[in-house]
Write a protein that holds these residues in place. Structure first.
Motif, PDB file in Angstrom:
ATOM      1  N   ILE A 195      -3.853 -61.745  37.295  1.00 37.43           N
ATOM      2  CA  ILE A 195      -5.015 -62.376  36.664  1.00 37.43           C
ATOM      3  C   ILE A 195      -6.141 -61.380  36.414  1.00 37.43           C
ATOM      4  CG2 ILE A 195      -6.849 -64.077  37.041  1.00 37.43           C
ATOM      5  CD1 ILE A 195      -4.652 -65.901  38.247  1.00 37.43           C
ATOM      6  N   SER A 196      -6.360 -60.451  37.342  1.00 40.22           N
ATOM      7  CA  SER A 196      -7.447 -59.487  37.141  1.00 40.22           C
ATOM      8  C   SER A 196      -7.269 -58.707  35.846  1.00 40.22           C
ATOM      9  CB  SER A 196      -7.552 -58.532  38.330  1.00 40.22           C
ATOM     10  OG  SER A 196      -6.344 -57.809  38.484  1.00 40.22           O
ATOM     11  N   SER A 197      -6.029 -58.420  35.456  1.00 47.93           N
ATOM     12  CA  SER A 197      -5.803 -57.686  34.206  1.00 47.93           C
ATOM     13  C   SER A 197      -6.054 -58.569  32.987  1.00 47.93           C
ATOM     14  CB  SER A 197      -4.382 -57.112  34.158  1.00 47.93           C
ATOM     15  OG  SER A 197      -3.425 -58.144  34.004  1.00 47.93           O
ATOM     16  N   ILE A 198      -5.883 -59.848  33.143  1.00 44.93           N
ATOM     17  CA  ILE A 198      -6.106 -60.780  32.029  1.00 44.93           C
ATOM     18  C   ILE A 198      -7.593 -60.972  31.764  1.00 44.93           C
ATOM     19  CG2 ILE A 198      -5.807 -63.189  31.282  1.00 44.93           C
ATOM     20  CD1 ILE A 198      -3.143 -63.100  32.920  1.00 44.93           C
ATOM     21  N   ILE A 199      -8.372 -61.076  32.835  1.00 41.69           N
ATOM     22  CA  ILE A 199      -9.806 -61.344  32.656  1.00 41.69           C
ATOM     23  C   ILE A 199     -10.638 -60.074  32.523  1.00 41.69           C
ATOM     24  CG2 ILE A 199      -9.657 -63.577  33.803  1.00 41.69           C
ATOM     25  CD1 ILE A 199     -11.085 -62.222  36.238  1.00 41.69           C
ATOM     26  N   ALA A 200     -10.020 -58.908  32.683  1.00 39.64           N
ATOM     27  CA  ALA A 200     -10.749 -57.645  32.568  1.00 39.64           C
ATOM     28  C   ALA A 200     -11.437 -57.575  31.206  1.00 39.64           C
ATOM     29  CB  ALA A 200      -9.800 -56.467  32.736  1.00 39.64           C
ATOM     30  N   GLY A 201     -12.715 -57.263  31.221  1.00 32.71           N
ATOM     31  CA  GLY A 201     -13.470 -57.150  29.982  1.00 32.71           C
ATOM     32  C   GLY A 201     -13.922 -58.485  29.414  1.00 32.71           C
ATOM     33  N   ARG A 202     -13.653 -59.565  30.117  1.00 34.81           N
ATOM     34  CA  ARG A 202     -14.080 -60.898  29.696  1.00 34.81           C
ATOM     35  C   ARG A 202     -15.023 -61.461  30.755  1.00 34.81           C
ATOM     36  NH1 ARG A 202      -8.426 -63.915  28.468  1.00 34.81           N
ATOM     37  NH2 ARG A 202      -9.331 -65.241  30.053  1.00 34.81           N
ATOM     38  N   PRO A 203     -16.311 -61.213  30.618  1.00 36.46           N
ATOM     39  CA  PRO A 203     -17.233 -61.725  31.632  1.00 36.46           C
ATOM     40  C   PRO A 203     -17.220 -63.250  31.648  1.00 36.46           C
ATOM     41  CG  PRO A 203     -18.441 -60.835  29.764  1.00 36.46           C
ATOM     42  CD  PRO A 203     -16.996 -60.526  29.537  1.00 36.46           C
ATOM     43  N   PRO A 204     -17.503 -63.845  32.804  1.00 39.42           N
ATOM     44  CA  PRO A 204     -17.499 -65.308  32.871  1.00 39.42           C
ATOM     45  C   PRO A 204     -18.562 -65.904  31.951  1.00 39.42           C
ATOM     46  CG  PRO A 204     -18.254 -64.355  34.950  1.00 39.42           C
ATOM     47  CD  PRO A 204     -17.849 -63.221  34.070  1.00 39.42           C
ATOM     48  N   VAL A 205     -18.211 -66.993  31.300  1.00 35.60           N
ATOM     49  CA  VAL A 205     -19.155 -67.730  30.461  1.00 35.60           C
ATOM     50  C   VAL A 205     -19.527 -68.970  31.247  1.00 35.60           C
ATOM     51  CG1 VAL A 205     -19.531 -68.879  28.254  1.00 35.60           C
ATOM     52  CG2 VAL A 205     -18.066 -66.847  28.372  1.00 35.60           C
ATOM     53  N   ALA A 223     -23.906 -76.651  25.764  1.00 30.66           N
ATOM     54  CA  ALA A 223     -22.626 -76.154  26.287  1.00 30.66           C
ATOM     55  C   ALA A 223     -21.593 -76.068  25.173  1.00 30.66           C
ATOM     56  CB  ALA A 223     -22.136 -77.062  27.407  1.00 30.66           C
ATOM     57  N   CYS A 224     -21.542 -77.071  24.320  1.00 35.37           N
ATOM     58  CA  CYS A 224     -20.580 -77.064  23.211  1.00 35.37           C
ATOM     59  C   CYS A 224     -20.890 -75.943  22.220  1.00 35.37           C
ATOM     60  CB  CYS A 224     -20.558 -78.419  22.509  1.00 35.37           C
ATOM     61  SG  CYS A 224     -19.781 -79.721  23.493  1.00 35.37           S
ATOM     62  N   ARG A 225     -22.159 -75.705  21.962  1.00 32.11           N
ATOM     63  CA  ARG A 225     -22.532 -74.586  21.082  1.00 32.11           C
ATOM     64  C   ARG A 225     -22.100 -73.254  21.685  1.00 32.11           C
ATOM     65  NH1 ARG A 225     -28.409 -76.847  19.492  1.00 32.11           N
ATOM     66  NH2 ARG A 225     -27.800 -77.955  17.610  1.00 32.11           N
ATOM     67  N   LEU A 226     -22.291 -73.113  22.991  1.00 37.10           N
ATOM     68  CA  LEU A 226     -21.889 -71.886  23.667  1.00 37.10           C
ATOM     69  C   LEU A 226     -20.375 -71.696  23.582  1.00 37.10           C
ATOM     70  CD1 LEU A 226     -22.578 -69.423  25.430  1.00 37.10           C
ATOM     71  CD2 LEU A 226     -22.475 -70.956  27.425  1.00 37.10           C
ATOM     72  N   MET A 227     -19.626 -72.765  23.810  1.00 34.09           N
ATOM     73  CA  MET A 227     -18.166 -72.665  23.718  1.00 34.09           C
ATOM     74  C   MET A 227     -17.738 -72.325  22.298  1.00 34.09           C
ATOM     75  SD  MET A 227     -16.663 -75.558  26.366  1.00 34.09           S
ATOM     76  CE  MET A 227     -17.307 -76.955  25.497  1.00 34.09           C
ATOM     77  N   ALA A 228     -18.383 -72.928  21.311  1.00 34.49           N
ATOM     78  CA  ALA A 228     -18.038 -72.632  19.918  1.00 34.49           C
ATOM     79  C   ALA A 228     -18.361 -71.179  19.577  1.00 34.49           C
ATOM     80  CB  ALA A 228     -18.783 -73.582  18.978  1.00 34.49           C
ATOM     81  N   GLU A 229     -19.517 -70.707  20.024  1.00 31.79           N
ATOM     82  CA  GLU A 229     -19.925 -69.327  19.761  1.00 31.79           C
ATOM     83  C   GLU A 229     -18.958 -68.326  20.392  1.00 31.79           C
ATOM     84  OE1 GLU A 229     -23.261 -66.617  21.852  1.00 31.79           O
ATOM     85  OE2 GLU A 229     -24.065 -68.394  20.838  1.00 31.79           O
ATOM     86  N   LYS A 230     -18.524 -68.612  21.597  1.00 28.87           N
ATOM     87  CA  LYS A 230     -17.628 -67.711  22.322  1.00 28.87           C
ATOM     88  C   LYS A 230     -16.155 -67.967  22.007  1.00 28.87           C
ATOM     89  CE  LYS A 230     -20.905 -65.727  24.729  1.00 28.87           C
ATOM     90  NZ  LYS A 230     -21.211 -64.313  24.608  1.00 28.87           N
TER      91      LYS A 230
END
Length: 146
Positions: free
Chosen positions: A6-16, A27-34
């Motif tokens: 999992i660490s290799s999958i999330i590397a470079g993807r900071p938590p939203v 929250a929906c706007r943030l999800m759409a943006e990301k």
């Protein structure tokens, strides 16, 4: 593919993430943006829940709630199952299959949020490439007036 750590999958993807007080619309706007299907709901650096597109659809829209007035904390999945980053993706996929959900928050040894894995992560780079190609096609079609 599911044996990837999992660490290799999330590397470079900071938590939203968002707070429990955040409105559903924000929250929906943030999800759409990301371009993601879920966000972590965090309070005092701890995961208190997860808010997903399913929650927006089934609890907010179908429940006739106002997305501008409804806080995420009132419609999130509270205290979601989590997984550590040193586990294989197969563990997370098993959790998702058993629990009937599509996202699992990833935490460190102290329980602090590191990111999120989803069922879509099992598809890997092939899906990413397909989505990129589809976006390019949509852009091309839009530029020639189809």
């Amino acid at each position: 593919m599911p044996n990837r750590i999992i660490s290799s999958i999330i590397a470079g993807r900071p938590p939203v993430s968002g707070s429990p007080e955040m409105t559903v619309r924000a929250a929906c706007r943030l999800m759409a943006e990301k371009r993601i299907g879920a966000i972590l709901v965090v309070d005092n650096q701890r995961i208190t829940g997860i808010f997903t597109e399913r929650d927006a659809l089934n609890k907010v829209l179908a429940g006739n709630l106002d997305p501008d007035k409804t806080p995420v904390g009132s419609v999130m999945v509270a205290d979601p199952q989590t997984i550590r980053a040193d586990k294989p993706l197969a563990y997370a996929l098993h959790m998702m299959a058993e629990g009937g959900f599509r996202h699992v928050p990833v935490v460190d040894e102290q329980g602090l949020p590191l990111g999120m894995v989803s069922a879509r992560d099992a598809l890997g780079q092939d899906l990413v490439d397909l989505e990129r190609d589809m976006r390019r096609l949509e852009e091309l079609e839009g530029s020639i007036g189809y």
